[in-house]
Design a protein around this motif. Structure first.
Motif, PDB file in Angstrom:
ATOM      1  N   SER A 259       0.816  -1.220   0.000  1.00  0.00           N
ATOM      2  CA  SER A 259       0.000   0.000   0.000  1.00  0.00           C
ATOM      3  C   SER A 259       0.848   1.268   0.000  1.00  0.00           C
ATOM      4  O   SER A 259       0.335   2.359   0.243  1.00  0.00           O
ATOM      5  CB  SER A 259      -0.935   0.000   1.213  1.00  0.00           C
ATOM      6  N   LYS A 261       3.892   3.897  -1.845  1.00  0.00           N
ATOM      7  CA  LYS A 261       4.547   4.343  -3.063  1.00  0.00           C
ATOM      8  C   LYS A 261       6.065   4.188  -2.872  1.00  0.00           C
ATOM      9  O   LYS A 261       6.568   4.111  -1.745  1.00  0.00           O
ATOM     10  CB  LYS A 261       4.219   5.822  -3.330  1.00  0.00           C
ATOM     11  N   SER A 263       8.311   6.362  -3.252  1.00  0.00           N
ATOM     12  CA  SER A 263       8.828   7.522  -2.533  1.00  0.00           C
ATOM     13  C   SER A 263       8.649   7.376  -1.025  1.00  0.00           C
ATOM     14  O   SER A 263       9.375   7.986  -0.238  1.00  0.00           O
ATOM     15  CB  SER A 263       8.125   8.793  -3.016  1.00  0.00           C
ATOM     16  N   GLN A 264       7.671   6.558  -0.618  1.00  0.00           N
ATOM     17  CA  GLN A 264       7.441   6.311   0.810  1.00  0.00           C
ATOM     18  C   GLN A 264       8.263   5.119   1.300  1.00  0.00           C
ATOM     19  O   GLN A 264       8.723   5.098   2.443  1.00  0.00           O
ATOM     20  CB  GLN A 264       5.953   6.024   1.046  1.00  0.00           C
TER      21      GLN A 264
END
Length: 363
Positions: A259, A261, A263-264
């Motif tokens: 769940s 991205k 970038s996360q």
């Protein structure tokens, strides 16, 4: 029986739950380590049955006998063989052979796998009893690793619906030695009382409960492991899935990545005191199957104990018909508290294997 594991630190277990003895052989263990026997016995006591109303009433001293590989309290570098006598078997609790297949157990698969010649008493070679010598071997590995600055900590992150905090949000430099002194090791104060209540309620209902064990390995250097088949995740998972009751393993954020991205999910790099570190540890201390110097963090999902007092549906091998079964004997309503030292032991064994492999690359 696939009883042997490892290439640089070779582990082999033997025996059955209701046989004369169980044991382990550890080949490739470093020479010259003085064994802290009190600490080793302490680890054995954490796993041993009959310690409280929360576990099975079967009582075993689990006293390890060093048959070889140790002289004057120090490891010799030769194969270490440890024997543990079985002293409190009650084979009569299991009838006179395999007939009614116990749901969730290996009665059927073991019967088919070994053509009806398996030792069926108490689960035989499939029994969690075989984790006792593994804990002894893991305790030795932990002592050696601690001398290298490596520490392993485990806690029960979830028991049924009761959830603890995570090592993901904790200080990896903190001292977690207190967890080994807790019957139900948790990070959140007083949460162990809630877990105990949940276990006792489940036992009263004739049922069992599972949960999640979280483990953190701190002090590892970057560079352990290898890509693909000998990755850190592969080595640890191989041993962790050998623990009876383990049905899931995840590293770092694990399934939580689904769940997120990129970038996360990515752990940003930075320099700290001349050392490369990451801002976060979503990858659980591993990149490309190799340790990156951050704490290795993983979780194991433990299924509820399959032996429960409730009536269940099954099959009779003798009649070839459907039947009901009510399981008798001495069983754990929750194996989490006794599984914690087993998970720690498996982590220590896997890390020492990778450590020795890395040493070989440098010589």
């Amino acid at each position: 029986m696939s009883s042997t594991w490892g290439q640089h630190l070779m582990l082999s277990i033997f025996g059955q739950s209701h046989g004369e003895a169980i044991g382990v052989t550890l080949d490739g263990f470093p020479a010259g380590m003085e064994i802290n026997m009190d600490r080793l016995l302490g680890e054995m006591a954490r796993r041993a049955p009959g310690q409280s109303p929360l576990t099975t009433t079967r009582k075993e001293s689990d006293a390890p006998e060093f048959v070889s590989g140790v002289l004057d309290g120090k490891t010799t570098g030769q194969p270490i063989c440890i024997l543990i006598r079985n002293t409190n078997q009650r084979s009569q609790d299991y009838g006179e052979g395999v007939d009614l297949l116990r749901p969730g157990h290996a009665d059927y698969t073991g019967h088919v796998r070994y053509f009806g010649h398996e030792d069926w008493r108490g689960g035989g070679s499939f029994s969690g009893r075989l984790t006792a010598p593994i804990v002894a071997a893991g305790a030795l590995c932990s002592q050696w690793l601690e001398a290298q600055g490596v520490k392993i900590a485990c806690h029960i992150q979830q028991l049924g619906d009761v959830k603890d905090a995570s090592f993901m949000d904790a200080d990896p430099s903190a001292d977690y030695a207190y967890l080994k002194q807790m019957h139900l090791p948790v990070l959140t104060a007083d949460l162990d009382a809630q877990m105990e209540t949940a276990i006792l309620a489940t036992r009263e209902d004739g049922d069992s409960v599972g949960g999640v064990i979280e483990c953190m390995v701190c002090g590892l250097p970057a560079g352990l492991g290898a890509p693909f088949f000998d990755s850190v995740e592969s080595s640890l998972s191989h041993l962790l899935f050998a623990v009876p009751g383990v049905k899931g393993v995840e590293f770092g954020e694990g399934f939580g990545f689904a769940s997120m991205k990129g970038s996360q999910a990515n752990d940003a790099f930075r320099m700290e005191a001349g050392k490369v570190v990451t801002e976060t540890n979503y990858s659980g201390g591993v990149n490309g199957g190799v340790t990156n110097g951050m704490p290795v963090l993983f979780r194991c999902a433990i299924r509820p104990t399959p032996s429960i007092a409730k009536k269940q549906q099954t099959v009779s091998l003798k009649t070839g018909e459907n039947a009901d079964i009510e399981i008798h004997g001495r069983h754990d309503p929750c194996i989490l508290l006794r599984a914690v030292p087993v998970v720690e032991a498996m982590a220590a064994i896997a890390v020492l294997e990778m450590w020795k492999e890395r040493q070989g690359c440098l010589t």
